[in-house]
Design a protein around this motif. Structure first.
Motif, mmCIF file in Angstrom:
data_model
loop_
_atom_site.group_PDB
_atom_site.id
_atom_site.type_symbol
_atom_site.label_atom_id
_atom_site.label_comp_id
_atom_site.label_asym_id
_atom_site.label_seq_id
_atom_site.Cartn_x
_atom_site.Cartn_y
_atom_site.Cartn_z
ATOM 1 N N UNK A 34 0.788 -1.126 -0.109
ATOM 2 C CA UNK A 34 0.034 -0.085 0.013
ATOM 3 C C UNK A 34 0.777 1.417 -0.102
ATOM 4 N N UNK A 35 2.064 1.103 0.823
ATOM 5 C CA UNK A 35 2.857 2.302 0.759
ATOM 6 C C UNK A 35 3.609 2.602 -0.701
ATOM 7 N N UNK A 36 3.961 1.574 -1.356
ATOM 8 C CA UNK A 36 4.433 1.695 -2.562
ATOM 9 C C UNK A 36 3.402 2.280 -3.553
ATOM 10 N N UNK A 37 2.310 1.633 -3.383
ATOM 11 C CA UNK A 37 1.154 2.394 -4.239
ATOM 12 C C UNK A 37 0.808 3.972 -4.066
ATOM 13 N N UNK A 38 0.994 4.264 -2.805
ATOM 14 C CA UNK A 38 0.776 5.682 -2.365
ATOM 15 C C UNK A 38 2.032 6.481 -2.832
ATOM 16 N N UNK A 39 3.122 6.109 -2.836
ATOM 17 C CA UNK A 39 4.320 6.829 -3.312
ATOM 18 C C UNK A 39 4.488 6.896 -4.812
ATOM 19 N N UNK A 40 3.948 5.877 -5.541
ATOM 20 C CA UNK A 40 3.892 5.741 -6.820
ATOM 21 C C UNK A 40 2.833 7.056 -7.260
ATOM 22 N N UNK A 75 2.133 9.661 -5.574
ATOM 23 C CA UNK A 75 2.679 10.896 -5.311
ATOM 24 C C UNK A 75 3.353 11.342 -6.443
ATOM 25 N N UNK A 76 4.293 10.310 -6.976
ATOM 26 C CA UNK A 76 5.189 10.463 -7.911
ATOM 27 C C UNK A 76 4.698 10.866 -9.310
ATOM 28 N N UNK A 77 3.482 10.318 -9.584
ATOM 29 C CA UNK A 77 2.878 10.558 -10.705
ATOM 30 C C UNK A 77 2.262 12.088 -10.661
ATOM 31 N N UNK A 78 1.719 12.470 -9.395
ATOM 32 C CA UNK A 78 1.215 13.722 -9.522
ATOM 33 C C UNK A 78 2.013 14.946 -9.567
ATOM 34 N N UNK A 112 -1.559 18.476 -13.961
ATOM 35 C CA UNK A 112 -3.088 18.197 -13.898
ATOM 36 C C UNK A 112 -3.616 17.292 -12.917
ATOM 37 N N UNK A 113 -2.770 16.069 -13.039
ATOM 38 C CA UNK A 113 -2.911 14.990 -12.032
ATOM 39 C C UNK A 113 -3.190 15.715 -10.663
ATOM 40 N N UNK A 114 -2.236 16.387 -10.075
ATOM 41 C CA UNK A 114 -1.890 16.901 -8.709
ATOM 42 C C UNK A 114 -2.988 17.723 -8.466
ATOM 43 N N UNK A 115 -3.461 18.337 -9.315
ATOM 44 C CA UNK A 115 -4.733 19.458 -9.205
ATOM 45 C C UNK A 115 -5.952 18.628 -9.283
ATOM 46 N N UNK A 116 -6.031 17.690 -9.679
ATOM 47 C CA UNK A 116 -7.228 17.003 -9.623
ATOM 48 C C UNK A 116 -7.367 15.991 -8.542
ATOM 49 N N UNK A 117 -6.268 15.504 -7.995
ATOM 50 C CA UNK A 117 -6.076 14.777 -6.905
ATOM 51 C C UNK A 117 -6.406 15.549 -5.467
ATOM 52 N N UNK A 118 -6.106 16.734 -5.457
ATOM 53 C CA UNK A 118 -5.995 17.833 -4.411
ATOM 54 C C UNK A 118 -4.786 17.508 -3.618
#
Length: 277
Positions: A255-261, A263-266, A271-277
């Motif tokens: 779950x931590x790896x998925x969360x960090x992935x 964050x890196x994508x955002x 645009x992804x960062x803005x959409x995810x808040x």
């Protein structure tokens, strides 16, 4: 009513700067160590400027709370002040103070957290790798700084899965935060871990409930404890990414790896960062 409101505000901004109560038998030299560091924390300002007025407003509430940064706020007419791991906003004339997150609705971003992340990243750079206990894979994809305690249940659980975190490409760099306070038995045990010939083995033993030979030496435990408070630590483990962002709390390795992935994508896609808040 005004007196009670001031007291509540004072408690809010000083919470992370206050050490745990001194443990019975703790010597004065040990107990006073963080206070000396905190008292010396204040940005330089020019008298009469909005920055100076903002600092004076905070000092009027608490003379001892650490002020790590003051500067222009993202909204006009206010200064942004980072105090004991919290972001506050003080009007340029020093009359008004706002607590809470400043959220930019246009880009859907928490500006308060962004400022804290930047400060955490800068402050953590001050801790050399030699003062950390590091568990790392050969070629880590991500690095996390973790303020840890040997008595904390989630700290123990996280460490029991350390090999899997490493297999997920995550390097863990531990800093000490004896949550029972300076001079406590917890504090002394963590010093023993940091003074052991094999710190990694000693930390693993201590978190497994095994005894560790008590030792004392020149060590960074008190300094790291103080730093954790200045960064706003309210519970262990406090997990911080390489960019200074605070992870919500313990997560299993996958779950931590998925969360960090994510964050890196955002970070790579605004645009992804803005959409995810």
């Amino acid at each position: 009513m005004k007196r009670y409101a001031t007291a509540a505000l004072l408690g809010a901004i000083s919470l992370s700067a206050c050490a745990q109560p001194q443990a019975p038998g703790a010597d004065a030299k040990t107990a006073a160590a963080p206070a000396a560091s905190v008292a010396g924390t204040q940005p330089k300002t020019t008298p009469g400027t909005p920055d100076a007025k903002a600092v004076a407003a905070i000092r009027a509430l608490n003379q001892q709370v650490p002020i790590d940064r003051v500067g222009a706020a993202p909204m006009p007419g206010f200064r942004e002040v980072i105090v004991g791991g919290r972001t506050l906003y003080v009007s340029d004339d020093g009359k008004y103070l706002i607590q809470g997150s400043l959220y930019d609705m246009s880009v859907k971003k928490d500006l308060s957290e962004a400022s804290l992340s930047k400060l955490r990243k800068e402050m953590l750079k001050q801790v050399p790798i030699s003062d950390r206990i590091v568990f790392a894979p050969a070629n880590p994809k991500y690095t996390l700084t973790v303020f840890t305690d040997i008595e904390c249940g989630y700290c123990q659980k996280m460490h029991s899965e350390i090999a899997e975190y490493n297999r997920q490409g995550i390097e863990i760099q531990y800093l000490a935060f004896p949550r029972m306070g300076l001079g406590s038995q917890d504090h002394k045990k963590m010093i023993a871990v940091w003074c052991a010939a094999d710190r990694k083995q000693a930390l693993t033993a201590a978190k497994s409930g095994k005894s560790v030979p008590m030792k004392d030496c020149k060590n960074p435990v008190t300094m790291e404890y103080d730093l954790g408070q200045r960064l706003g630590l309210t519970g262990t483990p406090m997990i911080i990414t390489a960019n200074g962002e605070q992870v919500p709390g313990y997560m299993p390795p996958q779950e931590m790896r998925s969360y960090l992935d994510k964050l890196a994508e955002s970070a790579a896609d605004p645009k992804t960062a803005a959409a995810s808040g």
